[in-house]
Design a protein around this motif. Structure first.
Motif, mmCIF file in Angstrom:
data_model
loop_
_atom_site.group_PDB
_atom_site.id
_atom_site.type_symbol
_atom_site.label_atom_id
_atom_site.label_comp_id
_atom_site.label_asym_id
_atom_site.label_seq_id
_atom_site.Cartn_x
_atom_site.Cartn_y
_atom_site.Cartn_z
ATOM 1 N N LEU A 193 41.824 82.492 11.680
ATOM 2 C CA LEU A 193 40.529 82.406 10.982
ATOM 3 C C LEU A 193 40.579 81.411 9.830
ATOM 4 C CD1 LEU A 193 38.965 85.970 10.685
ATOM 5 C CD2 LEU A 193 38.030 83.956 11.816
ATOM 6 N N MET B 105 40.528 77.978 11.113
ATOM 7 C CA MET B 105 39.172 77.685 11.586
ATOM 8 C C MET B 105 38.248 77.373 10.407
ATOM 9 S SD MET B 105 37.464 77.434 14.379
ATOM 10 C CE MET B 105 38.291 78.355 15.649
ATOM 11 N N ALA B 106 38.357 78.191 9.338
ATOM 12 C CA ALA B 106 37.507 77.987 8.148
ATOM 13 C C ALA B 106 37.771 76.623 7.535
ATOM 14 C CB ALA B 106 37.783 79.085 7.129
ATOM 15 N N ILE C 189 36.130 74.002 9.576
ATOM 16 C CA ILE C 189 34.672 74.013 9.419
ATOM 17 C C ILE C 189 34.272 73.318 8.114
ATOM 18 C CG2 ILE C 189 32.672 75.508 9.020
ATOM 19 C CD1 ILE C 189 33.977 77.495 11.011
ATOM 20 N N ILE C 190 34.989 73.645 7.029
ATOM 21 C CA ILE C 190 34.671 73.040 5.725
ATOM 22 C C ILE C 190 34.852 71.521 5.806
ATOM 23 C CG2 ILE C 190 35.481 72.822 3.341
ATOM 24 C CD1 ILE C 190 36.007 75.873 3.467
ATOM 25 N N PHE D 45 34.590 69.705 8.339
ATOM 26 C CA PHE D 45 33.532 69.142 9.166
ATOM 27 C C PHE D 45 32.181 69.132 8.433
ATOM 28 C CE2 PHE D 45 30.025 70.287 12.057
ATOM 29 C CZ PHE D 45 29.952 69.109 12.789
#
Lengths: 279, 159
Positions: free
Chosen positions: A4, A7-8, A11-12, A14
């Motif tokens: 996770l 993944m976080a 995402i940040i 991106f």
């Protein structure tokens, strides 16, 4: 959990550029740009404001070359006081606003860049209260605040750093400067400002009246009075330089309805108006 | 997969909110002695008076009104009394010389504008040459009627 977190992070990474977050480099560049051009509200430099005032002063002198000021200090002071009251809350702090009554029976009002504002004796004669006077002044102050003439004539200070090929340098005494002044006079007396500028001046003018606690309906009533007067005196009318009074009234009514302004009981200050405006 | 989607949604919301807040930025009081009102309408209770230049945070808006948070309290002010940048000091034409540029007509040489360098009276001759009638004495008279915003606020209490 580890998955996770990875993944976080992804995402940040991106999302940040995607939503246009400001980088340190951007901030540094922005600060440098601000220092270089002394930017103030709306991207205008101090020199631009000086240029605007200089032009407006001369345009005002041109208006006064056509029509004299009404010889009544008490009345002129009153109009200045009401104008400055509006300016105290909603004016451009960098300007000194000046107001004068023109000794003319025409029903009209004019705003020059830099804060030189005129209202005719004919217009004052049609007014019944201070709310109406404030409405007309608010409309003219908006032309100054929104830089309607400044934008239309592209009045700005020379900026050596830009090497702009559109900026021609003009000044007092040059033919180009007087070409621009003549264009300014034409805008005020013949061609008129853009229709959307007039509508904007009405709309923001209503907002100013609300901000100052004036009865907004007063301005609508005054324009209706002007419309009636126009029908009687087709040669001395405000709409020489304005869009049709019907379209303005329609738009004002819509703004009043949308903002619930019909229900407001703002001030008209009729007794004070009658004390100072004696025509 | 479900967890990832929830996380994506929460992070997106958070970042967009942060970005929107950064874009709206701080607001500054532009008006002089602006009344901070309890409700978005004239005649409402005055929570406090705000001085020109005070930095405030805008929470929301409603019609012509903005709800703001200030060290003096939370309340409503007319939107027009706020600006996105700190209010500038008053300009004076006597301070400096200015060149005016315009696309009215291209001209190669620089020229310092008349108001500051040469004096307004001197430029009357230029107006005459350009067939434009100007009255600078009347302009001075108009300027003599000047009432400062501070004075207007004081006078209207007494008028």
């Amino acid at each position: 959990m580890k998955k996770l977190i990875i993944m976080a992070s992804m995402i940040i990474t991106f999302l940040l550029p995607a939503i246009g977050a400001t980088t340190t480099t951007d901030t540094v560049n922005e600060d440098a740009r601000k220092r270089l051009h002394q930017l103030n509200d709306g991207g205008y430099t101090q020199d631009d404001v000086q240029a605007e005032i200089d032009f407006g002063k001369k345009l005002a002198a041109g208006i006064l070359g056509k029509t004299t000021i009404l010889a009544n200090k008490k009345m002129n002071s009153y109009v200045n006081t009401i104008g400055s009251l509006l300016v105290s809350q909603v004016g451009r702090p960098e300007l000194r606003y000046h107001f004068a009554i023109l000794d003319s029976d025409d029903v009209n009002a004019y705003a020059c860049p830099g804060g030189y504002i005129f209202v005719s004796k004919g217009a004052l004669k049609l007014m019944k209260n201070e709310g109406q006077l404030a409405g007309v002044l608010a409309h003219e102050i908006t032309h100054v605040n929104q830089r309607h003439i400044v934008k239309q004539l592209n009045i700005k200070a020379k900026d050596d750093s830009l090497n702009s090929n559109i900026a021609a340098v003009v000044g007092g005494g040059s033919t180009a400067f007087f070409t621009m002044l003549n264009q300014g006079m034409d805008l005020l007396f013949t061609d008129g400002l853009k229709r959307e500028d007039e509508y904007e001046a009405d709309a923001i003018g209503l907002e100013m009246l609300t901000a100052l606690g004036y009865n907004v309906r007063s301005y609508y009533d005054f324009l209706e009075e002007v419309k009636r007067s126009n029908e009687q005196h087709k040669d001395q009318v405000m709409n020489k330089t304005h869009p049709s009074m019907d379209s303005r009234l329609e738009r004002i009514k819509l703004i009043m309805t949308q903002n619930g302004l019909h229900q407001l009981n703002g001030n008209t200050n009729q007794p004070r108006f009658s004390k100072y405006v004696t025509l | 997969m479900k967890n990832t989607l929830v996380l994506f949604f929460l992070l997106s919301t958070f970042l967009i909110y942060q970005y929107a807040s950064a874009q709206s930025g701080p607001r500054y009081v532009k008006g002089l002695s602006v009344s901070l009102l309890a409700e978005p309408k004239n005649g409402s209770t005055v929570v406090n008076k705000l001085e020109r230049g005070a930095a405030v945070t805008q929470e929301t808006e409603q019609g012509f009104w903005a709800k703001i948070v200030t060290p003096q309290g939370t309340g409503w002010v007319p939107k027009l009394t706020l600006s996105a940048s700190p209010p500038a000091a008053q300009e004076s034409l006597m301070d400096k010389k200015v060149d005016i540029s315009s696309n009215a007509r291209k001209r190669a040489s620089n020229f310092t504008s008349a108001g500051s360098a040469r004096g307004l009276n001197e430029s009357k001759a230029d107006f005459d040459k350009a067939n434009l009638k100007a009255d600078f004495a009347a302009l001075k008279k108009m300027e003599s009627f000047y009432v400062s915003p501070q004075k207007a606020l004081r006078l209207l209490g007494a008028m």
